[in-house]
Scaffold this active site. Sequence first.
Site, short mmCIF file in Angstrom:
data_model
loop_
_atom_site.label_atom_id
_atom_site.label_comp_id
_atom_site.label_asym_id
_atom_site.label_seq_id
_atom_site.Cartn_x
_atom_site.Cartn_y
_atom_site.Cartn_z
CG ASP A 9 -0.30 0.18 2.62
OD1 ASP A 9 0.84 -0.77 2.40
OD2 ASP A 9 -0.92 0.36 3.89
CG HIS A 241 7.65 -0.51 10.54
ND1 HIS A 241 7.67 -0.52 11.83
CD2 HIS A 241 7.32 0.85 10.58
CE1 HIS A 241 7.70 0.37 11.82
NE2 HIS A 241 7.64 1.30 11.55
#
Length: 319
Positions: A9, A241
């Site tokens: 995303d 991340h």
Amino acid sequence: MHKVIFDTDPGVDDAMALLFLHNHPEIDLIGITSVFGNASVETTTRNALYLKQQWHIPAPVARGLGETLNPSRPHVDWPTGIHGHDGLGNIGAPDVVDLPCHPLPAHRFIIETVRANPGEVTLVAVGRMTNLALALRDDPDIAVLVKEVVIMGGAFDMRGNITPAAEANIHGDPEAADAVMTAPWPVVVVGLDVTEETVMTRARLAAIVATGGERAKLLSDISQFYIDFYEQHVEDGMVIHDSCACVYVVAPHLFTLRSGAIRVVCGGIADGQTIQKADDHLFPPSAWDNLPSQNVCVGIDADAVLDLISETLALNPAA
């Protein structure tokens, strides 16, 4: 070579992870599937196409889901304060990118690609798990055909980052995450327990740009808004991340794993919490029984991971 479908995303740290996958010599990036999360699916798909265009990535982009697996879940506002209104750090990406999406929706692209490459495809999912859950719903048998599922998400032995209990990717679609965690395919979860130890400093990013050419320069431009956000959390730089999940694919030895069944809380104040029943602990009968044992990352060699990410992002094939 690792055949990878990147479910994403984009998203600033997603962009870094995408460039890592594209640059790494042991990765064969065979598909990019978009999902809502850091922005609407319209925006994340546009961003995936934009990065594909700018970085000359041959992999197709398949548009995915724009709502949760349970469509009755209330909408959560997009995190514009973290990724910008355009999802890419407000760099001014064009509204329309002159590239087509793959004709199949993301979940069908995943199904068809896995069936065409049985036992060879690794799914790296760094957003909501909605596309993967829908692929399982449409064709449950693909689970035994997938080589591995590597997830960036969850918080197991620490607090969350969207609520005290939950990490954002899992909280964004808990029902989908629970379906993915409990399916009979091998899952590795790279969550906040390890990703928050990896900080890309400004100096390290500048060094990457110095040798990485235009690709790295664009990545740096995208990252500045994200770095500004992280000033309230880390001394210098940004937590990366999503790239950690990509590193696991090529360097699993840099992580320490714990095995056991995983469930995701769906509803209530702990909505989206990830809970593992470790294999070395005995409990009375529970909702974790008779489920596949999956792996959670509980340790990381952060310096080595950062070095590998930096070396890979700095590769410049045009030089």
